[in-house]
Motif scaffolding. Sequence first.
Motif, PDB file in Angstrom:
ATOM      1  N   THR A   1       0.836  -1.204   0.000  1.00  0.00           N
ATOM      2  CA  THR A   1       0.000   0.000   0.000  1.00  0.00           C
ATOM      3  C   THR A   1       0.867   1.249   0.000  1.00  0.00           C
ATOM      4  O   THR A   1       0.592   2.207  -0.734  1.00  0.00           O
ATOM      5  CB  THR A   1      -0.942  -0.002   1.218  1.00  0.00           C
ATOM      6  N   ASP A   2       1.909   1.243   0.819  1.00  0.00           N
ATOM      7  CA  ASP A   2       2.823   2.387   0.856  1.00  0.00           C
ATOM      8  C   ASP A   2       3.516   2.573  -0.490  1.00  0.00           C
ATOM      9  O   ASP A   2       3.660   3.700  -0.973  1.00  0.00           O
ATOM     10  CB  ASP A   2       3.859   2.209   1.965  1.00  0.00           C
ATOM     11  N   GLN A   3       3.948   1.463  -1.105  1.00  0.00           N
ATOM     12  CA  GLN A   3       4.609   1.551  -2.403  1.00  0.00           C
ATOM     13  C   GLN A   3       3.658   2.070  -3.476  1.00  0.00           C
ATOM     14  O   GLN A   3       4.031   2.910  -4.294  1.00  0.00           O
ATOM     15  CB  GLN A   3       5.178   0.189  -2.802  1.00  0.00           C
ATOM     16  N   VAL A   4       2.435   1.582  -3.475  1.00  0.00           N
ATOM     17  CA  VAL A   4       1.448   2.036  -4.459  1.00  0.00           C
ATOM     18  C   VAL A   4       1.130   3.513  -4.247  1.00  0.00           C
ATOM     19  O   VAL A   4       1.006   4.280  -5.211  1.00  0.00           O
ATOM     20  CB  VAL A   4       0.161   1.174  -4.380  1.00  0.00           C
ATOM     21  N   SER A   5       1.029   3.919  -3.006  1.00  0.00           N
ATOM     22  CA  SER A   5       0.761   5.323  -2.700  1.00  0.00           C
ATOM     23  C   SER A   5       1.887   6.220  -3.209  1.00  0.00           C
ATOM     24  O   SER A   5       1.634   7.277  -3.796  1.00  0.00           O
ATOM     25  CB  SER A   5       0.581   5.494  -1.195  1.00  0.00           C
ATOM     26  N   ALA A   6       3.124   5.795  -2.995  1.00  0.00           N
ATOM     27  CA  ALA A   6       4.268   6.573  -3.479  1.00  0.00           C
ATOM     28  C   ALA A   6       4.273   6.651  -5.004  1.00  0.00           C
ATOM     29  O   ALA A   6       4.504   7.722  -5.578  1.00  0.00           O
ATOM     30  CB  ALA A   6       5.567   5.965  -2.969  1.00  0.00           C
ATOM     31  N   LEU A   7       3.996   5.525  -5.651  1.00  0.00           N
ATOM     32  CA  LEU A   7       3.938   5.528  -7.113  1.00  0.00           C
ATOM     33  C   LEU A   7       2.793   6.392  -7.631  1.00  0.00           C
ATOM     34  O   LEU A   7       2.942   7.106  -8.622  1.00  0.00           O
ATOM     35  CB  LEU A   7       3.791   4.093  -7.634  1.00  0.00           C
ATOM     36  N   GLN A   8       1.654   6.333  -6.953  1.00  0.00           N
ATOM     37  CA  GLN A   8       0.516   7.158  -7.372  1.00  0.00           C
ATOM     38  C   GLN A   8       0.852   8.632  -7.250  1.00  0.00           C
ATOM     39  O   GLN A   8       0.499   9.431  -8.114  1.00  0.00           O
ATOM     40  CB  GLN A   8      -0.717   6.824  -6.522  1.00  0.00           C
TER      41      GLN A   8
END
Length: 86
Positions: free
Chosen positions: A43-50
């Motif tokens: 979730t943290d990785q996806v948030s950063a990518l988003q």
Amino acid sequence: MICVLMTILFLYVNNAANKRVEEIRKDYRNVAAKRDARVDLLTDQVSALQHKLDALPDRTAIKTVDKVKEVVIEKEGPATHSGRQP
């Protein structure tokens, strides 16, 4: 006597089954905890990518505007000085 023996046997088997059920529950709790930790990380990785993806159009637009301004200034530069008389 048979009833007492059957009761003791029943309690022993029931206790063993309860211990096994507790072990299985503990294993599933561990698996769930690992899964939740992995989900949090993803979730943290996806948030950063988003966040990075959301910033791309703005940066691209700003770069495009800067390039267009450079081209316009280059093309207007000589025309402004030679084409207009103050």
